[in-house]
Motif scaffolding. Structure first.
Motif, short mmCIF file in Angstrom:
data_model
loop_
_atom_site.label_atom_id
_atom_site.label_comp_id
_atom_site.label_asym_id
_atom_site.label_seq_id
_atom_site.Cartn_x
_atom_site.Cartn_y
_atom_site.Cartn_z
N GLY A 29 0.78 -1.23 0.00
CA GLY A 29 0.00 0.00 0.00
C GLY A 29 0.81 1.28 0.00
N ASP A 44 1.48 -2.32 -4.31
CA ASP A 44 1.71 -3.58 -3.61
C ASP A 44 2.63 -4.42 -4.48
N GLY A 79 1.42 3.16 3.91
CA GLY A 79 1.96 1.87 3.50
C GLY A 79 3.32 1.59 4.11
#
Length: 316
Positions: A29, A44, A79
């Motif tokens: 993320g 990802d 992320g």
């Protein structure tokens, strides 16, 4: 093609392998904005140990920003990035990572051996300087001062600096920029030796033929998002068009255009190219109508065509 194309089977398989064996790289993320501009928008990516992965995308797609976050040079807004299970900076301190980036200059008055020795001195278990120079193919430049190097030679020195820590992961951002053809061939021979001894390699390049020839897997990014991920064969299969090429003197474009399965016709003297939505039907009709057709070949899309389809025709 305007819609994102993702290959979940390939991604899931790699993620499963990475999870089972311990991922070399695991990005989850990742997001990064610069003012109103979103550079990376939820990337990802799982890379298994020993893979050679090419990161492709148009200029401004987010490749370099993704690499910078993976290396801990840029902090993500959201992320996470893990390298061999560690945060980026911890992985680098442990000697797991070597990087060859586009930024940075060498001091002009020190020799190639001295600059590689300086990098080696910062790591716990480096290669010898001689071995690093040999692996990079620049042993003959050891005594040359950095200020006397060509652009291609400078890139090879950066490669030696990247591999002298004897890292498990080698990250290369546009590694062959400024190299002539001979230097590029020699460089990739050096890089393949890294892969042959089990090193993980991630490289970003705008030379699509390099990705096609060198990578086990290609990841394409557009507008900060992964739009395709898989082997080069899988990526190229996204583009369904096939091309029939033949030597066909005197053929009329309109007649060729009327053949079943033909989308577009290009004529170059006695050579014709039929761009087909159904190459099987077109080939049968061509051979039936033109018994004198010679040098007939049918080819699928190459990586450049797939890249243009997936990125909306933007330049690398």
């Amino acid at each position: 093609m305007t819609n994102d194309v993702y290959l979940p089977t390939a991604v899931d398989a790699v993620a499963d392998t990475a999870a089972a064996t311990g991922a070399a790289v695991l990005l989850s993320g990742l997001r990064k904005r610069y003012g109103p501009t979103t550079a990376v928008d939820g990337v990802d990516l799982a890379i298994a140990p020993g893979e050679v992965v090419a990161l492709l995308g148009p200029n401004g797609a987010g490749k370099s920003t993704t690499i910078d976050m993976m290396l801990g040079l840029t902090k993500p807004d959201a992320g996470s990035a893990r390298v061999f299970g560690l945060g980026p900076q911890d992985a680098i301190r442990a000697g797991h990572v070597g990087a060859m980036l586009q930024i940075g200059q060498l001091l002009p008055d020190i020799t190639v051996r001295e600059v590689v020795a300086l990098v080696a001195s910062l790591h716990r278990h480096p290669l010898t300087v001689t071995e690093a120079l040999q692996r990079a193919g620049i042993a003959d430049l050891a005594r040359r001062r950095a200020g006397k190097l060509s652009g291609g030679q400078m890139q090879r020195v950066r490669f030696a600096m990247a591999i002298v820590p004897d890292p498990d992961l080698v990250v290369l951002d546009e590694p062959t920029a400024g190299m002539d053809v001979e230097s590029r061939v020699a460089f990739w021979q050096s890089m393949r030796r890294q892969a042959e001894v089990g090193k993980t390699v991630l490289f970003a390049t705008h030379y699509l033929e390099e990705a096609d020839e060198q990578a086990d897997r290609v990841v394409m990014i557009r507008n900060g998002r992964v739009v395709a991920d898989g082997s080069t064969t899988e990526i190229k299969s996204i583009v369904t068009e096939r091309v029939i090429r033949a030597t066909l003197p005197g053929a009329e474009r309109a007649a060729l255009q009327a053949l079943p399965g033909v989308d577009r016709v290009d004529v170059h003297g006695t050579s014709v190219e039929l761009h087909c939505t159904d190459s099987d039907a077109a080939l049968r009709a061509l051979l039936s109508a033109y018994a004198d057709a010679r040098h007939v070949e049918v080819t699928g899309a190459d990586l450049t065509e797939a890249f243009l389809a997936l990125t909306g025709g933007e330049d690398t």
